[in-house]
Design a protein around this motif. Structure first.
Motif, PDB file in Angstrom:
ATOM      1  N   GLU A  19      -2.939 -14.748  12.549  1.00 17.72           N
ATOM      2  CA  GLU A  19      -3.921 -13.801  13.080  1.00 17.72           C
ATOM      3  C   GLU A  19      -3.250 -12.483  13.426  1.00 17.72           C
ATOM      4  O   GLU A  19      -2.180 -12.448  14.034  1.00 17.72           O
ATOM      5  CB  GLU A  19      -4.595 -14.396  14.308  1.00 17.72           C
ATOM      6  CG  GLU A  19      -5.720 -13.541  14.864  1.00 17.72           C
ATOM      7  CD  GLU A  19      -6.515 -14.235  15.951  1.00 17.72           C
ATOM      8  OE1 GLU A  19      -7.140 -13.526  16.773  1.00 17.72           O
ATOM      9  OE2 GLU A  19      -6.518 -15.492  15.980  1.00 17.72           O
ATOM     10  N   ALA A  20      -3.884 -11.388  13.046  1.00 19.94           N
ATOM     11  CA  ALA A  20      -3.358 -10.062  13.341  1.00 19.94           C
ATOM     12  C   ALA A  20      -3.563  -9.717  14.816  1.00 19.94           C
ATOM     13  O   ALA A  20      -4.302 -10.386  15.543  1.00 19.94           O
ATOM     14  CB  ALA A  20      -4.029  -9.020  12.458  1.00 19.94           C
ATOM     15  N   GLU A  21      -2.936  -8.653  15.217  1.00 24.32           N
ATOM     16  CA  GLU A  21      -3.019  -8.169  16.585  1.00 24.32           C
ATOM     17  C   GLU A  21      -4.471  -7.907  16.994  1.00 24.32           C
ATOM     18  O   GLU A  21      -5.306  -7.563  16.154  1.00 24.32           O
ATOM     19  CB  GLU A  21      -2.198  -6.880  16.723  1.00 24.32           C
ATOM     20  CG  GLU A  21      -0.703  -7.073  16.500  1.00 24.32           C
ATOM     21  CD  GLU A  21      -0.259  -7.088  15.042  1.00 24.32           C
ATOM     22  OE1 GLU A  21       0.954  -7.077  14.794  1.00 24.32           O
ATOM     23  OE2 GLU A  21      -1.138  -7.108  14.133  1.00 24.32           O
ATOM     24  N   ALA A  22      -4.750  -8.056  18.273  1.00 25.74           N
ATOM     25  CA  ALA A  22      -6.129  -7.987  18.769  1.00 25.74           C
ATOM     26  C   ALA A  22      -6.816  -6.673  18.412  1.00 25.74           C
ATOM     27  O   ALA A  22      -8.016  -6.655  18.122  1.00 25.74           O
ATOM     28  CB  ALA A  22      -6.149  -8.204  20.280  1.00 25.74           C
ATOM     29  N   GLU A  69       7.932 -15.045  11.259  1.00 22.33           N
ATOM     30  CA  GLU A  69       8.801 -14.019  11.863  1.00 22.33           C
ATOM     31  C   GLU A  69       8.419 -12.604  11.442  1.00 22.33           C
ATOM     32  O   GLU A  69       8.724 -11.639  12.159  1.00 22.33           O
ATOM     33  CB  GLU A  69      10.263 -14.285  11.484  1.00 22.33           C
ATOM     34  CG  GLU A  69      10.872 -15.532  12.105  1.00 22.33           C
ATOM     35  CD  GLU A  69      10.373 -16.817  11.477  1.00 22.33           C
ATOM     36  OE1 GLU A  69      10.449 -17.880  12.135  1.00 22.33           O
ATOM     37  OE2 GLU A  69       9.889 -16.775  10.313  1.00 22.33           O
ATOM     38  N   THR A  70       7.759 -12.467  10.290  1.00 20.25           N
ATOM     39  CA  THR A  70       7.413 -11.133   9.802  1.00 20.25           C
ATOM     40  C   THR A  70       5.912 -10.854   9.870  1.00 20.25           C
ATOM     41  O   THR A  70       5.441  -9.861   9.314  1.00 20.25           O
ATOM     42  CB  THR A  70       7.886 -10.952   8.354  1.00 20.25           C
ATOM     43  OG1 THR A  70       7.264 -11.949   7.522  1.00 20.25           O
ATOM     44  CG2 THR A  70       9.394 -11.076   8.259  1.00 20.25           C
ATOM     45  N   ALA A  71       5.165 -11.707  10.564  1.00 25.47           N
ATOM     46  CA  ALA A  71       3.707 -11.573  10.627  1.00 25.47           C
ATOM     47  C   ALA A  71       3.286 -10.649  11.760  1.00 25.47           C
ATOM     48  O   ALA A  71       2.602 -11.054  12.702  1.00 25.47           O
ATOM     49  CB  ALA A  71       3.055 -12.943  10.768  1.00 25.47           C
ATOM     50  N   ASP A  72       3.702  -9.416  11.672  1.00 21.40           N
ATOM     51  CA  ASP A  72       3.274  -8.389  12.623  1.00 21.40           C
ATOM     52  C   ASP A  72       3.021  -7.114  11.843  1.00 21.40           C
ATOM     53  O   ASP A  72       3.602  -6.894  10.773  1.00 21.40           O
ATOM     54  CB  ASP A  72       4.319  -8.163  13.712  1.00 21.40           C
ATOM     55  CG  ASP A  72       5.616  -7.607  13.170  1.00 21.40           C
ATOM     56  OD1 ASP A  72       5.742  -6.369  13.042  1.00 21.40           O
ATOM     57  OD2 ASP A  72       6.513  -8.408  12.827  1.00 21.40           O
ATOM     58  N   TYR A  73       2.152  -6.264  12.364  1.00 24.57           N
ATOM     59  CA  TYR A  73       1.672  -5.111  11.600  1.00 24.57           C
ATOM     60  C   TYR A  73       2.794  -4.164  11.187  1.00 24.57           C
ATOM     61  O   TYR A  73       2.844  -3.707  10.046  1.00 24.57           O
ATOM     62  CB  TYR A  73       0.619  -4.365  12.414  1.00 24.57           C
ATOM     63  CG  TYR A  73      -0.114  -3.303  11.621  1.00 24.57           C
ATOM     64  CD1 TYR A  73      -0.897  -3.644  10.521  1.00 24.57           C
ATOM     65  CD2 TYR A  73      -0.042  -1.962  11.985  1.00 24.57           C
ATOM     66  CE1 TYR A  73      -1.582  -2.682   9.793  1.00 24.57           C
ATOM     67  CE2 TYR A  73      -0.725  -0.988  11.263  1.00 24.57           C
ATOM     68  CZ  TYR A  73      -1.489  -1.356  10.169  1.00 24.57           C
ATOM     69  OH  TYR A  73      -2.159  -0.395   9.449  1.00 24.57           O
ATOM     70  N   GLY A  74       3.702  -3.894  12.100  1.00 25.76           N
ATOM     71  CA  GLY A  74       4.788  -2.981  11.790  1.00 25.76           C
ATOM     72  C   GLY A  74       5.636  -3.460  10.632  1.00 25.76           C
ATOM     73  O   GLY A  74       5.985  -2.697   9.729  1.00 25.76           O
ATOM     74  N   THR A  75       5.962  -4.744  10.628  1.00 25.09           N
ATOM     75  CA  THR A  75       6.784  -5.295   9.556  1.00 25.09           C
ATOM     76  C   THR A  75       5.999  -5.387   8.254  1.00 25.09           C
ATOM     77  O   THR A  75       6.519  -5.058   7.180  1.00 25.09           O
ATOM     78  CB  THR A  75       7.317  -6.682   9.951  1.00 25.09           C
ATOM     79  OG1 THR A  75       8.009  -6.588  11.194  1.00 25.09           O
ATOM     80  CG2 THR A  75       8.265  -7.217   8.895  1.00 25.09           C
TER      81      THR A  75
END
Length: 206
Positions: free
Chosen positions: A168-171, A67-73
């Motif tokens: 995996e991080a954003e493209a 749930e928190t695996a995004d760059y902003g978070t």
């Protein structure tokens, strides 16, 4: 301080003089993976893409939840994730221990706690996410070996963490340094690491 020529480091010796692991047992043939955290993933990814035996490098996150695996978070420093790279490699051409040697000698400064240079926060921590007991043993023994050898001006603070998951991080983060060579951060932080790799470990390049 030896590393000042390449943008700062706690090394007291040439990167070339960082010893290889004493304990680095052979691995089964085929494709293997390593997950490492050494500050901004743009920079560590750029280093490992140069190595012979590395099949693929993917930037991502480990240490926290899906749930928190995004760059902003992750950038808030409150997600428990670290910015990591997942390295797929051929153990017949490059060993896990050799990947760790590059990690400690070139890819980052293992004596900085929860930061790399001006990148500050637990998301930039130095960590090895081990997938099994063998990876953990190699990493533990190598850190002890490096500390005993006194090749750094301060103790190693690299954490050993169980690899629960890799996200995996954003493209737009993938292969960022190669796609944006003129970006000021890449020129200031990533490019010197790659130059150091080429200068001291040229025989290990693809």
């Amino acid at each position: 301080m030896f590393g000042s020529r390449f943008g700062g480091s706690s090394l007291k010796v040439s990167p070339r003089e960082v010893p290889a692991p004493d304990y680095d047992p052979p691995q089964p043939a085929g494709r293997a993976e390593a997950v490492l955290a050494g500050g901004c993933f743009w920079c560590t990814e750029a280093v490992y893409r140069e190595l012979d035996g590395v099949l693929a490098v993917v930037s991502g996150y480990s240490g926290g939840s899906a749930e928190t695996a995004d760059y902003g978070t992750v950038c808030t420093g409150r997600s428990e994730h670290a910015e990591v790279i997942q390295i797929a490699y051929d153990p017949a051409r490059v060993s896990y221990g050799e990947l760790l040697r590059i990690f400690f000698a070139v890819a980052h400064d293992p004596t900085q706690l929860n930061r790399q240079g001006n990148d500050v926060g637990p998301q930039y921590r130095s960590a090895i996410f081990y997938a099994d007991a063998e990876q953990k043993a190699v990493a533990e023994r190598y850190i002890a070996q490096l500390d005993a050898a006194g090749v750094y001006t301060a103790p190693i603070v690299t954490r050993l963490e169980t690899l629960a998951a890799f996200f995996e991080a954003e493209a737009y983060h993938q292969n960022y340094a190669a796609l944006h060579p003129g970006q000021p951060y890449i020129q200031a932080v990533s490019t010197p690491k790659v130059e150091k790799l080429r200068a001291y470990f040229g025989e290990a390049l693809r």
